[in-house]
Design a protein around this motif. Structure first.
Motif, PDB file in Angstrom:
ATOM      1  N   VAL A 292       0.799  -1.203   0.087  1.00  0.00           N
ATOM      2  CA  VAL A 292       0.031  -0.007   0.060  1.00  0.00           C
ATOM      3  C   VAL A 292       1.080   1.221   0.011  1.00  0.00           C
ATOM      4  O   VAL A 292       0.543   2.161  -0.708  1.00  0.00           O
ATOM      5  N   PHE A 293       1.976   1.269   0.991  1.00  0.00           N
ATOM      6  CA  PHE A 293       2.709   2.365   0.776  1.00  0.00           C
ATOM      7  C   PHE A 293       4.206   2.229   0.415  1.00  0.00           C
ATOM      8  O   PHE A 293       4.667   1.099   0.388  1.00  0.00           O
ATOM      9  N   CYS A 294       4.839   3.290   0.152  1.00  0.00           N
ATOM     10  CA  CYS A 294       6.283   3.407  -0.349  1.00  0.00           C
ATOM     11  C   CYS A 294       7.071   2.599   0.610  1.00  0.00           C
ATOM     12  O   CYS A 294       6.990   2.919   1.974  1.00  0.00           O
ATOM     13  N   ASP A 295       8.209   1.818   0.392  1.00  0.00           N
ATOM     14  CA  ASP A 295       8.740   1.231   1.173  1.00  0.00           C
ATOM     15  C   ASP A 295       9.511   2.020   2.455  1.00  0.00           C
ATOM     16  O   ASP A 295       9.348   1.685   3.404  1.00  0.00           O
TER      17      ASP A 295
ATOM     18  N   CYS B 275       3.654  16.521  -6.228  1.00  0.00           N
ATOM     19  CA  CYS B 275       3.660  15.557  -7.165  1.00  0.00           C
ATOM     20  C   CYS B 275       4.099  16.169  -8.260  1.00  0.00           C
ATOM     21  O   CYS B 275       5.021  15.760  -9.219  1.00  0.00           O
ATOM     22  N   SER B 276       3.593  17.574  -8.589  1.00  0.00           N
ATOM     23  CA  SER B 276       3.949  18.311  -9.719  1.00  0.00           C
ATOM     24  C   SER B 276       5.693  18.617  -9.492  1.00  0.00           C
ATOM     25  O   SER B 276       6.210  18.457 -10.650  1.00  0.00           O
ATOM     26  N   TYR B 277       5.999  18.846  -8.449  1.00  0.00           N
ATOM     27  CA  TYR B 277       7.306  19.356  -8.196  1.00  0.00           C
ATOM     28  C   TYR B 277       8.469  18.098  -8.739  1.00  0.00           C
ATOM     29  O   TYR B 277       9.527  18.267  -9.200  1.00  0.00           O
ATOM     30  N   PHE B 278       7.949  16.848  -8.342  1.00  0.00           N
ATOM     31  CA  PHE B 278       8.885  15.546  -8.611  1.00  0.00           C
ATOM     32  C   PHE B 278       8.365  14.948  -9.768  1.00  0.00           C
ATOM     33  O   PHE B 278       8.884  13.782 -10.250  1.00  0.00           O
ATOM     34  N   GLY B 279       7.161  15.446 -10.572  1.00  0.00           N
ATOM     35  CA  GLY B 279       6.896  14.671 -11.931  1.00  0.00           C
ATOM     36  C   GLY B 279       6.352  13.518 -11.624  1.00  0.00           C
ATOM     37  O   GLY B 279       6.375  12.530 -12.443  1.00  0.00           O
ATOM     38  N   LEU B 280       5.344  13.548 -10.591  1.00  0.00           N
ATOM     39  CA  LEU B 280       4.830  12.189 -10.233  1.00  0.00           C
ATOM     40  C   LEU B 280       3.173  12.275 -10.618  1.00  0.00           C
ATOM     41  O   LEU B 280       2.713  13.446 -10.464  1.00  0.00           O
TER      42      LEU B 280
ATOM     43  N   TYR C  99       1.987   2.316  -8.524  1.00  0.00           N
ATOM     44  CA  TYR C  99       1.227   3.389  -7.761  1.00  0.00           C
ATOM     45  C   TYR C  99       1.201   2.927  -6.267  1.00  0.00           C
ATOM     46  O   TYR C  99       1.233   1.594  -5.890  1.00  0.00           O
ATOM     47  N   ARG C 100       1.060   3.968  -5.397  1.00  0.00           N
ATOM     48  CA  ARG C 100       0.999   3.487  -4.101  1.00  0.00           C
ATOM     49  C   ARG C 100       0.088   4.782  -3.464  1.00  0.00           C
ATOM     50  O   ARG C 100      -0.086   5.717  -4.096  1.00  0.00           O
ATOM     51  N   TYR C 101      -0.598   4.395  -2.192  1.00  0.00           N
ATOM     52  CA  TYR C 101      -1.405   5.333  -1.469  1.00  0.00           C
ATOM     53  C   TYR C 101      -0.762   6.018  -0.529  1.00  0.00           C
ATOM     54  O   TYR C 101       0.351   5.757  -0.008  1.00  0.00           O
ATOM     55  N   VAL C 102      -1.229   7.314  -0.620  1.00  0.00           N
ATOM     56  CA  VAL C 102      -0.295   8.289   0.666  1.00  0.00           C
ATOM     57  C   VAL C 102      -1.597   8.877   1.390  1.00  0.00           C
ATOM     58  O   VAL C 102      -2.802   9.281   0.870  1.00  0.00           O
ATOM     59  N   LEU C 103      -1.389   9.196   2.569  1.00  0.00           N
ATOM     60  CA  LEU C 103      -2.411   9.951   3.570  1.00  0.00           C
ATOM     61  C   LEU C 103      -1.946  11.158   4.108  1.00  0.00           C
ATOM     62  O   LEU C 103      -0.703  11.137   4.460  1.00  0.00           O
ATOM     63  N   GLY C 104      -2.571  11.998   4.415  1.00  0.00           N
ATOM     64  CA  GLY C 104      -2.184  13.401   4.999  1.00  0.00           C
ATOM     65  C   GLY C 104      -2.126  13.275   6.431  1.00  0.00           C
ATOM     66  O   GLY C 104      -1.817  14.666   7.049  1.00  0.00           O
ATOM     67  N   SER C 105      -2.995  12.422   7.160  1.00  0.00           N
ATOM     68  CA  SER C 105      -2.819  12.583   8.631  1.00  0.00           C
ATOM     69  C   SER C 105      -2.895  11.268   9.269  1.00  0.00           C
ATOM     70  O   SER C 105      -2.802  10.389   8.302  1.00  0.00           O
TER      71      SER C 105
ATOM     72  N   TYR D 282       8.485  12.659  -2.395  1.00  0.00           N
ATOM     73  CA  TYR D 282       9.738  12.314  -2.692  1.00  0.00           C
ATOM     74  C   TYR D 282      10.264  10.815  -2.659  1.00  0.00           C
ATOM     75  O   TYR D 282      10.849  10.189  -3.644  1.00  0.00           O
ATOM     76  N   TYR D 283       9.624  10.304  -1.569  1.00  0.00           N
ATOM     77  CA  TYR D 283      10.048   8.750  -1.475  1.00  0.00           C
ATOM     78  C   TYR D 283       9.373   7.870  -2.551  1.00  0.00           C
ATOM     79  O   TYR D 283       9.853   6.716  -2.908  1.00  0.00           O
ATOM     80  N   ALA D 284       8.115   8.351  -2.969  1.00  0.00           N
ATOM     81  CA  ALA D 284       7.793   7.515  -4.102  1.00  0.00           C
ATOM     82  C   ALA D 284       8.306   7.989  -5.259  1.00  0.00           C
ATOM     83  O   ALA D 284       8.469   6.986  -6.014  1.00  0.00           O
ATOM     84  N   LYS D 285       8.700   9.009  -5.661  1.00  0.00           N
ATOM     85  CA  LYS D 285       9.623   9.376  -6.749  1.00  0.00           C
ATOM     86  C   LYS D 285      11.084   8.370  -6.508  1.00  0.00           C
ATOM     87  O   LYS D 285      11.408   7.746  -7.579  1.00  0.00           O
ATOM     88  N   LYS D 286      11.606   8.404  -5.491  1.00  0.00           N
ATOM     89  CA  LYS D 286      12.883   7.686  -5.066  1.00  0.00           C
ATOM     90  C   LYS D 286      12.670   6.277  -5.494  1.00  0.00           C
ATOM     91  O   LYS D 286      13.656   5.517  -5.775  1.00  0.00           O
ATOM     92  N   GLN D 287      11.658   5.671  -5.134  1.00  0.00           N
ATOM     93  CA  GLN D 287      11.286   4.347  -5.252  1.00  0.00           C
ATOM     94  C   GLN D 287      11.089   4.113  -6.774  1.00  0.00           C
ATOM     95  O   GLN D 287      10.875   2.774  -7.373  1.00  0.00           O
ATOM     96  N   GLY D 288      10.949   5.086  -7.576  1.00  0.00           N
ATOM     97  CA  GLY D 288      10.672   4.878  -8.954  1.00  0.00           C
ATOM     98  C   GLY D 288       9.277   4.779  -9.331  1.00  0.00           C
ATOM     99  O   GLY D 288       9.165   4.111 -10.640  1.00  0.00           O
ATOM    100  N   LEU D 289       8.346   5.080  -8.554  1.00  0.00           N
ATOM    101  CA  LEU D 289       6.956   4.823  -8.922  1.00  0.00           C
ATOM    102  C   LEU D 289       6.438   5.784 -10.066  1.00  0.00           C
ATOM    103  O   LEU D 289       7.322   6.970 -10.132  1.00  0.00           O
TER     104      LEU D 289
END
Lengths: 458, 458
Positions: A52-55, A153-158, A228-234, A126-133
């Motif tokens: 579900v989440f980035c490593d 996401c826009s900043y890292f091109g995701l 894809y992975r899921y991310v949560l804001g809180s 950042y971690y999603a990008k780094k994982q190559g997602l």
């Protein structure tokens, strides 16, 4: 005299910005209970969570021993575009209230997402990008988190897919347009694009959605879409970790001028802002170095800390997420329709729930007309038009300052001003027109939600 | 290396903030032409102007000899609540453009009014209060000035009556609500509450209003209501004086790091931001100390500098205001309906008009889809969602940076980022949906406005 000594706004130098996040769990004697697999009722493992989440984020989620975690340089550079956030001395508010209290607020609204949410969004992207997602999915209610994630996401091109609670999607078209400006794909939830969405729409045709339901859709999309992975804001501990930047900066700014707060106040929905703000101060308390009064402020219409149960519960309506031990109103709880703004989640961060359970933090529930009165008063005196969420903290800060006026105590009050209300003018309009109402759920109202809390593991 | 030397954001210390405004007229050899009484065609006297404006502001309006004017302490204290504004090094934009140019922007959007307008609003409200007035009237188009003035009046406890161009009033209900939050009375213009409004409605039933018409209504209300004066957010020399705080802070921040700009860029509607930004730099040029390239950027659909006449003209549609010598499209000119955002005034500050006439400043007209392309690009890279007005400056800054990429020149570009676009999402939506169009008036279109320019005095 003091007016000259302490500036209106304390800005840290770039060189004074924190370079590590602080993980309060490391200093907690009673650790927050682990997330459980809802089938096996066993603690979720790294291998289960990484579906579900980035490593790297799973590692952070599971780490309750390392107190400090390096902030990667790419994230630091992004932080430098909108941070450090100012710690503001509310001189004008103090004067207006004629209080001997000294009031400070940490203002997190000076960025386009309009709130503190960006602090964690950029880390998760950042971690999603780094994982190559390829992309991430998430949900958004009031829209602050969705906006923040879109920017990150826009900043890292995701790629960024946001499930937006349908009622917000319709009532807040401008929030949606901001997300589109940052290239996000925004879908009203519940939608027909997921199985869980279809199920919910079938069972409740015409539903305007909920945060719990949007979470279910976002998670389903993440796990069923390659890359894809899921991310949560809180709520999650990793989010509180990233948000510790708020508290670390606040503490540095206070230390720079030799100021020790007596009371630290934050609004609490899922707990990301409050947890981030109080973490380093709570660390001092946990290590026996200092004492502070911490106050979590929640809406009377969604009173998870003040009236919820401390129990293992589902994090989402579709029950696809792990079980978390937290103060909860039950995963089926939905705040009444008159509730404006965010802070509408049924549960609360496990970290904060444990700290509250252990008596290390207080909680107060406030009604929304009183909150908007404080918001308008604050806007007129301090200039900033606050978000409804943030205004919960303003309400209690003003109440505490007025108490000081009665007692003559010169307490130092610090509160978190999480964001701005520029996209919440519909709620302000209702308030101006005298159409805003209060609502306190009855015990019977709450019972329905409690009935949905699952049988507790042994 | 440079990255470490110059921070992302240069914030002045509170103690480094300017304590005097700079009056560029003092250093101009060719002074801007005086305002004329439209009946007598003689220069407006103090006694004539004080019927409309606060006494102290009339003095400032007429003062073209004193270079520095003290900022009163009450205004300095208000400035400290939201200033100093950061001078931001656009590292991310530079990298994305792969330009050798160094790009800086002065960001004036970190306050609830969302723009630089607050700098003059607080000054004008202060002098009104000091004179013992009961309230002020004004007009607002896009809404930034009305919001700023509402905030300023609320702070000093003054009544505030805002005539809001009807089309904006209807299309931007949230701007209206922000003003109401600050206690302002907002009336759609033209209205039946003034004689000039009635006349205009009779002649043009169903009109959606214009800035020139709202000015007429605000002036009429001010002069016919005891204890009221009229205030204006741009064009006037007093406004440029207050806005010099932008340029003074920018110059101090640059000087602090030994940076000398080559090009200074600002958007230009009435000229308040551009005039304020360039004033101290222009002063150096006028005194023969330095050379800079100044570029005023205006919409191709409202091209007062690039295609207007340098002539005495009415400042408002109702022709109740004094005549001002300026670059003008004629007081009846109204930009085409597809024009989004502000920068829609038919004239231009007399100060800037004179500097432009004297060849001390360049001007460029840009089309709006190109402006929104720059806006979106900037938002995604630098995080801040810019106002449509500000995005005119972004467009030309990017164009100049791309030129440097071709030539290899390492120019230093400074531009004014006047505000945020949070209340302009309708325009962004049109852009996202591909519904935004460009419009360049033909010479015949412009002739109609020119025909309304009065016979010039001898």
């Amino acid at each position: 005299m003091m007016k000259q000594e302490i500036p209106y706004k304390i800005y840290l130098e770039e060189s004074e910005m924190p370079t590590k996040w602080y993980n309060v769990r490391a200093d907690m004697k009673n650790k927050p209970a682990p997330l459980l697999n809802p089938q096996t009722l066993k603690p979720m493992t790294f291998d289960e969570l990484k579906q579900v989440f980035c490593d790297e984020l799973v590692k952070q989620e599971l780490d309750d021993t390392n107190a400090y975690i390096d902030i990667p340089e790419e994230i630091l550079n992004f932080y430098k575009m909108y941070r450090p956030a100012p710690l503001v001395r509310a001189y004008c508010l103090e004067e207006k209230l004629q209080t001997p209290a000294k009031i400070y607020y940490k203002f997190e609204g000076n960025n386009t997402s309009g709130s503190h949410k960006l602090n964690s969004a950029i880390a998760q992207a950042y971690y999603a990008k780094k994982q190559g997602l390829h992309g991430v999915t998430t949900e958004t209610g009031a829209g602050q988190w969705g906006t923040a994630l879109s920017m990150a996401c826009s900043y890292f091109g995701l790629d960024c897919k946001v499930f937006m609670v349908k009622v917000s999607y319709e009532q807040k078209p401008f929030r949606r347009e901001v997300m589109r400006t940052y290239g996000a794909q925004v879908t009203p939830s519940p939608s027909l694009s997921t199985e869980v969405g279809k199920r919910i729409l079938e069972a409740h045709p015409g539903t305007t959605g909920s945060l719990g339901c949007a979470i279910s859709e976002a998670v389903e999309t993440a796990v069923s879409t390659p890359g894809y992975r899921y991310v949560l804001g809180s709520v999650l501990s990793q989010v509180l970790l990233h948000q510790s930047i708020i508290g670390l900066e606040t503490k540095s700014a206070l230390d720079k001028y030799g100021i020790t707060p007596d009371i630290i106040i934050g609004c609490a929905g899922g707990g990301s802002n409050l947890g981030g703000l109080i973490s380093p101060f709570m660390g001092e308390v946990l290590r026996g170095e200092k004492k502070y009064q911490f106050i979590a402020v929640e809406p009377a219409s969604c009173p998870s800390l003040t009236r919820g149960k401390f129990a293992y519960d589902f994090c989402d309506t579709g029950m696809v997420c792990p079980l978390a031990k937290m103060y909860t109103l039950g995963s089926n709880f939905i705040p009444s329709a008159n509730h404006a703004g965010g802070l509408r989640y049924h549960g609360m961060s496990s970290v904060l729930s444990q700290l509250y359970e252990d008596g290390l933090m207080e909680a107060r529930a406030v009604e929304q007309t009183a909150v908007f009165e404080a918001a308008e008063q604050f806007a007129r005196i301090e200039g900033i038009l606050p978000a409804p969420e943030s205004s919960h903290a303003i309400r209690v800060a003003i109440d505490e300052a007025l108490k000081c006026k009665e007692t003559g105590e010169e307490k130092t009050i610090v509160f978190g001003l999480t964001g701005t209300g520029y996209f919440d003018m519909v709620a302000y309009e209702r308030f101006h027109n005298g159409e805003m109402t209060d609502y306190i759920p009855t015990d019977a109202d709450l019972q329905e939600g409690f009935d949905g809390i699952p049988k507790q593991p042994e």
